[in-house]
Scaffold this motif. Sequence first.
Motif, short mmCIF file in Angstrom:
data_model
loop_
_atom_site.label_atom_id
_atom_site.label_comp_id
_atom_site.label_asym_id
_atom_site.label_seq_id
_atom_site.Cartn_x
_atom_site.Cartn_y
_atom_site.Cartn_z
N GLY A 145 0.67 -1.13 -0.01
CA GLY A 145 0.00 0.21 0.02
C GLY A 145 1.02 1.25 0.13
N HIS B 59 0.35 5.17 0.74
CA HIS B 59 -0.35 6.12 1.36
C HIS B 59 0.42 7.71 1.09
N TRP C 160 -7.09 2.01 10.48
CA TRP C 160 -6.59 1.51 9.27
C TRP C 160 -7.63 0.37 9.07
N LEU D 221 -4.48 -0.73 4.78
CA LEU D 221 -4.85 0.86 4.17
C LEU D 221 -5.04 1.76 5.34
N GLU E 40 -6.64 5.11 7.10
CA GLU E 40 -7.49 6.11 6.84
C GLU E 40 -7.16 7.55 7.10
N VAL F 286 -6.06 9.46 4.67
CA VAL F 286 -5.03 10.08 4.06
C VAL F 286 -5.36 10.94 2.69
N TRP G 150 -4.67 7.03 -1.77
CA TRP G 150 -3.80 5.81 -1.61
C TRP G 150 -3.71 5.00 -2.94
#
Length: 168
Positions: free
Chosen positions: A78, A80, A107, A116, A118, A120, A123
């Motif tokens: 991932g 970000h 996340w 992932l 949260e 941001v 992404w």
Amino acid sequence: MSASPDLGTSRTAAPELLRSVFRQHAAGVAVITAAGAGPVGFTATSLNSVAAQPPLVSFGVGTSSSSWPVVAEAEHIGVHILGEGQRELATTFARSGADRFGPSTEWRTGPEGVPLLEGVVAWLVCRVVARIPAGDHRIVIAEVVAGDPSGGGRPLVYHQGRFTALRD
């Protein structure tokens, strides 16, 4: 004719020289994540767009970092892009030994099982296509498979050894 730098004051190439020169270079701040036995992640200022077709990104990761063993085996990672209000998150993922996915980190599990973050700015989930040795690091090249650019806001920047915001 342009002025030449004073070559008499140049320094011999060394890690300290590289660091001092790159303190002058402003870089965007990203967090890279991967899933292993548990989620791992680290703050990166080396994120680059490599190609549009196919869509590729790259970043560097130290082989001595706690995240490297998972990133070395991960099929997907991932990416970000952090916002200007996420200095604390950037610091958490940059600090050795920090509980990066502890209670203060929001996340979820995203596509391909990638953790992932949260809140941001944007992404991506990417499939790793290469890990290239580069000194005490590896350059990871990954192909974009999913993402969301709609987080909005201004990016977090790293400059002069600290996290900061853009100024107009």
